[in-house]
Scaffold this motif. Structure first.
Motif, PDB file in Angstrom:
ATOM      1  N   PRO A 194      74.552  41.623   9.889  1.00  0.00           N
ATOM      2  CA  PRO A 194      75.516  42.735   9.881  1.00  0.00           C
ATOM      3  C   PRO A 194      75.847  43.234   8.483  1.00  0.00           C
ATOM      4  O   PRO A 194      76.138  44.423   8.301  1.00  0.00           O
ATOM      5  N   ALA A 195      75.782  42.362   7.486  1.00  0.00           N
ATOM      6  CA  ALA A 195      76.005  42.816   6.105  1.00  0.00           C
ATOM      7  C   ALA A 195      74.914  43.801   5.691  1.00  0.00           C
ATOM      8  O   ALA A 195      75.193  44.861   5.120  1.00  0.00           O
ATOM      9  N   LEU A 196      73.675  43.467   5.989  1.00  0.00           N
ATOM     10  CA  LEU A 196      72.566  44.366   5.651  1.00  0.00           C
ATOM     11  C   LEU A 196      72.626  45.660   6.439  1.00  0.00           C
ATOM     12  O   LEU A 196      72.260  46.728   5.933  1.00  0.00           O
ATOM     13  N   GLU A 197      73.099  45.578   7.673  1.00  0.00           N
ATOM     14  CA  GLU A 197      73.252  46.798   8.465  1.00  0.00           C
ATOM     15  C   GLU A 197      74.241  47.757   7.801  1.00  0.00           C
ATOM     16  O   GLU A 197      74.008  48.973   7.740  1.00  0.00           O
ATOM     17  N   MET A 198      75.347  47.204   7.284  1.00  0.00           N
ATOM     18  CA  MET A 198      76.314  48.047   6.578  1.00  0.00           C
ATOM     19  C   MET A 198      75.698  48.648   5.321  1.00  0.00           C
ATOM     20  O   MET A 198      75.920  49.821   4.999  1.00  0.00           O
ATOM     21  N   MET A 199      74.893  47.855   4.611  1.00  0.00           N
ATOM     22  CA  MET A 199      74.246  48.376   3.402  1.00  0.00           C
ATOM     23  C   MET A 199      73.282  49.503   3.750  1.00  0.00           C
ATOM     24  O   MET A 199      73.197  50.495   3.022  1.00  0.00           O
ATOM     25  N   ARG A 200      72.575  49.365   4.854  1.00  0.00           N
ATOM     26  CA  ARG A 200      71.668  50.447   5.274  1.00  0.00           C
ATOM     27  C   ARG A 200      72.447  51.719   5.595  1.00  0.00           C
ATOM     28  O   ARG A 200      72.019  52.826   5.249  1.00  0.00           O
ATOM     29  N   LYS A 201      73.580  51.568   6.244  1.00  0.00           N
ATOM     30  CA  LYS A 201      74.350  52.741   6.653  1.00  0.00           C
ATOM     31  C   LYS A 201      74.863  53.544   5.456  1.00  0.00           C
ATOM     32  O   LYS A 201      74.997  54.766   5.544  1.00  0.00           O
ATOM     33  N   VAL A 202      75.161  52.866   4.369  1.00  0.00           N
ATOM     34  CA  VAL A 202      75.654  53.581   3.185  1.00  0.00           C
ATOM     35  C   VAL A 202      74.569  53.745   2.124  1.00  0.00           C
ATOM     36  O   VAL A 202      74.833  54.254   1.033  1.00  0.00           O
ATOM     37  N   ASP A 203      73.344  53.303   2.432  1.00  0.00           N
ATOM     38  CA  ASP A 203      72.192  53.475   1.550  1.00  0.00           C
ATOM     39  C   ASP A 203      72.427  52.881   0.163  1.00  0.00           C
ATOM     40  O   ASP A 203      72.212  53.519  -0.872  1.00  0.00           O
ATOM     41  N   VAL A 204      72.865  51.635   0.142  1.00  0.00           N
ATOM     42  CA  VAL A 204      73.006  50.875  -1.103  1.00  0.00           C
ATOM     43  C   VAL A 204      71.912  49.812  -1.121  1.00  0.00           C
ATOM     44  O   VAL A 204      71.715  49.109  -0.132  1.00  0.00           O
ATOM     45  N   LYS A 205      71.213  49.692  -2.238  1.00  0.00           N
ATOM     46  CA  LYS A 205      69.961  48.942  -2.288  1.00  0.00           C
ATOM     47  C   LYS A 205      70.020  47.628  -3.059  1.00  0.00           C
ATOM     48  O   LYS A 205      69.013  46.919  -3.115  1.00  0.00           O
ATOM     49  N   TYR A 206      71.150  47.294  -3.658  1.00  0.00           N
ATOM     50  CA  TYR A 206      71.210  46.122  -4.535  1.00  0.00           C
ATOM     51  C   TYR A 206      72.362  45.216  -4.148  1.00  0.00           C
ATOM     52  O   TYR A 206      73.486  45.678  -3.940  1.00  0.00           O
ATOM     53  N   GLU A 260      63.143  44.123   4.463  1.00  0.00           N
ATOM     54  CA  GLU A 260      63.128  44.939   5.678  1.00  0.00           C
ATOM     55  C   GLU A 260      64.216  46.009   5.646  1.00  0.00           C
ATOM     56  O   GLU A 260      64.063  47.082   6.243  1.00  0.00           O
ATOM     57  N   SER A 261      65.319  45.718   4.969  1.00  0.00           N
ATOM     58  CA  SER A 261      66.426  46.666   4.858  1.00  0.00           C
ATOM     59  C   SER A 261      66.360  47.480   3.572  1.00  0.00           C
ATOM     60  O   SER A 261      67.282  48.249   3.273  1.00  0.00           O
ATOM     61  N   GLY A 262      65.309  47.302   2.780  1.00  0.00           N
ATOM     62  CA  GLY A 262      65.180  48.029   1.520  1.00  0.00           C
ATOM     63  C   GLY A 262      66.155  47.557   0.470  1.00  0.00           C
ATOM     64  O   GLY A 262      66.534  48.321  -0.429  1.00  0.00           O
ATOM     65  N   VAL A 263      66.578  46.292   0.564  1.00  0.00           N
ATOM     66  CA  VAL A 263      67.589  45.741  -0.347  1.00  0.00           C
ATOM     67  C   VAL A 263      66.947  44.724  -1.285  1.00  0.00           C
ATOM     68  O   VAL A 263      66.081  43.946  -0.871  1.00  0.00           O
ATOM     69  N   THR A 264      67.372  44.729  -2.539  1.00  0.00           N
ATOM     70  CA  THR A 264      66.935  43.758  -3.535  1.00  0.00           C
ATOM     71  C   THR A 264      68.114  42.890  -3.957  1.00  0.00           C
ATOM     72  O   THR A 264      69.171  43.414  -4.307  1.00  0.00           O
ATOM     73  N   LEU A 317      76.257  46.156  -4.203  1.00  0.00           N
ATOM     74  CA  LEU A 317      77.398  45.535  -3.535  1.00  0.00           C
ATOM     75  C   LEU A 317      77.483  44.072  -3.934  1.00  0.00           C
ATOM     76  O   LEU A 317      76.470  43.350  -3.980  1.00  0.00           O
ATOM     77  N   ALA A 318      78.699  43.634  -4.261  1.00  0.00           N
ATOM     78  CA  ALA A 318      78.951  42.226  -4.529  1.00  0.00           C
ATOM     79  C   ALA A 318      78.976  41.485  -3.196  1.00  0.00           C
ATOM     80  O   ALA A 318      79.638  41.912  -2.247  1.00  0.00           O
ATOM     81  N   GLY A 319      78.265  40.377  -3.117  1.00  0.00           N
ATOM     82  CA  GLY A 319      78.140  39.658  -1.860  1.00  0.00           C
ATOM     83  C   GLY A 319      79.466  39.237  -1.251  1.00  0.00           C
ATOM     84  O   GLY A 319      79.588  39.142  -0.021  1.00  0.00           O
ATOM     85  N   TYR A 320      80.482  39.006  -2.087  1.00  0.00           N
ATOM     86  CA  TYR A 320      81.780  38.563  -1.570  1.00  0.00           C
ATOM     87  C   TYR A 320      82.391  39.599  -0.624  1.00  0.00           C
ATOM     88  O   TYR A 320      83.201  39.255   0.231  1.00  0.00           O
ATOM     89  N   THR A 321      82.005  40.842  -0.762  1.00  0.00           N
ATOM     90  CA  THR A 321      82.465  41.901   0.149  1.00  0.00           C
ATOM     91  C   THR A 321      82.238  41.493   1.604  1.00  0.00           C
ATOM     92  O   THR A 321      83.028  41.844   2.494  1.00  0.00           O
ATOM     93  N   PHE A 322      81.175  40.727   1.847  1.00  0.00           N
ATOM     94  CA  PHE A 322      80.764  40.381   3.206  1.00  0.00           C
ATOM     95  C   PHE A 322      81.077  38.931   3.563  1.00  0.00           C
ATOM     96  O   PHE A 322      80.368  38.319   4.363  1.00  0.00           O
TER      97      PHE A 322
END
Length: 293
Positions: free
Chosen positions: A67-79, A105-109, A55-60
């Motif tokens: 809350p941005a990381l929460e959305m990423m967790r919900k759709v299982d996107v890691k980058y 903590e959210s499994g995001v890089t 996900l491009a950070g500008y999305t958020f």
């Protein structure tokens, strides 16, 4: 009657349902991020692909980091390509460490930073220092054309790749891939493109053909769809626009693109989760369906 279009829609809906439930991780799948870096495992939907979905950070832009990381967790996107409204450029070492800990903590890089506008050489210096301190090897930037030799100098000094973002028909400097490539083709190969396929289409070009032509210099992609191939085309959900995403996936595989396909969702930006989820589900549905076809 099942047409090609409805086939992909059904596949996308099925994948979307799995995304909400949280897809399994392919823990034995570790893939390189170019220039020698190694990233953690990818979601099972993307296992075996040379590229990753991010996900491009500008999305958020309208959301704080949590809350941005929460959305990423919900759709299982890691980058995530990091924007400075989530991690300011003047952040201390302690703040950067805390930021990365929160992503972990959210499994995001966080794989890159930007886009960053750079009107002066001082701004270029700041951007490279920022990327080094954040610990990424990719800057998405928009420099002045006259400063491109200086960008090349900094790329060599830091060994950090620099990807110029094209912004479509409203951008008088870098509107499309052809223009960006004309400026960088004789520079160090670590100077390349962050290819925004939506803006390229809005300019009236063929983003799939351009991707195939310039793929060796494309380090990052802003993945989106648009309503029309015109200046007035609007960003929409990935499966609803005029860009042929199944054909794009075919091209990514053909050229062995190893960067991130960073979804930049710019519709409903104050309430984007449903559109992000639909787009992620559609993309993964295309991956799955095309493997079986």
């Amino acid at each position: 009657m099942t047409t090609r279009r409805t086939f992909f829609k059904k596949a996308a809906l099925g994948t979307l349902a799995l995304s909400w439930a949280g897809s399994a991780m392919a823990w034995d799948k570790i893939i390189p991020l170019g220039w020698g870096r190694i990233l953690p495992p990818v979601p099972a939907d993307e296992a075996g692909e040379p590229f990753r979905l991010g996900l491009a950070g500008y999305t958020f832009v309208n959301f704080k980091l949590d809350p941005a990381l929460e959305m990423m967790r919900k759709v299982d996107v890691k980058y995530l390509c990091i924007k400075d409204f989530h991690l300011p450029m003047k952040s201390t070492a302690e703040e950067i460490a805390a930021f990365h800990a929160k992503l972990k903590e959210s499994g995001v890089t966080g794989y890159g930073v930007g886009p960053i506008y750079m009107k002066t050489q001082e701004a270029i210096d700041q951007a490279f220092d920022y990327a080094k301190r954040v610990g990424v090897d990719l800057i998405v930037g928009i420099p002045e054309v006259s400063d491109l030799p200086y960008v090349e100098k900094k790329v060599k000094e830091y060994n950090i790749r620099y990807a110029i973002h094209n912004h479509g028909p409203g951008d008088k400097i870098y509107p499309n891939a052809v223009t960006v490539h004309s400026y960088i083709k004789d520079l160090d190969p670590r100077v390349g493109l962050c290819f925004d396929i939506g803006h390229d289409m809005r300019y009236g070009d063929d983003p799939i053909a351009d991707f195939q032509k310039y793929h060796k210099r494309i380090f990052d992609m802003h993945l989106k769809n648009v309503t029309s191939a015109t200046h007035d085309g609007k960003t929409n959900e990935l499966g609803r626009g005029v860009i042929d995403i199944p054909e794009l996936v075919k091209t990514l595989r053909k050229v062995k693109y190893s960067g991130v396909c960073a979804l930049e969702y710019e519709k409903d930006m104050k309430d984007p989760l449903a559109g992000i989820a639909e787009s992620v589900g559609y993309f993964r549905g295309v991956l799955d369906a095309s493997r079986k076809s």
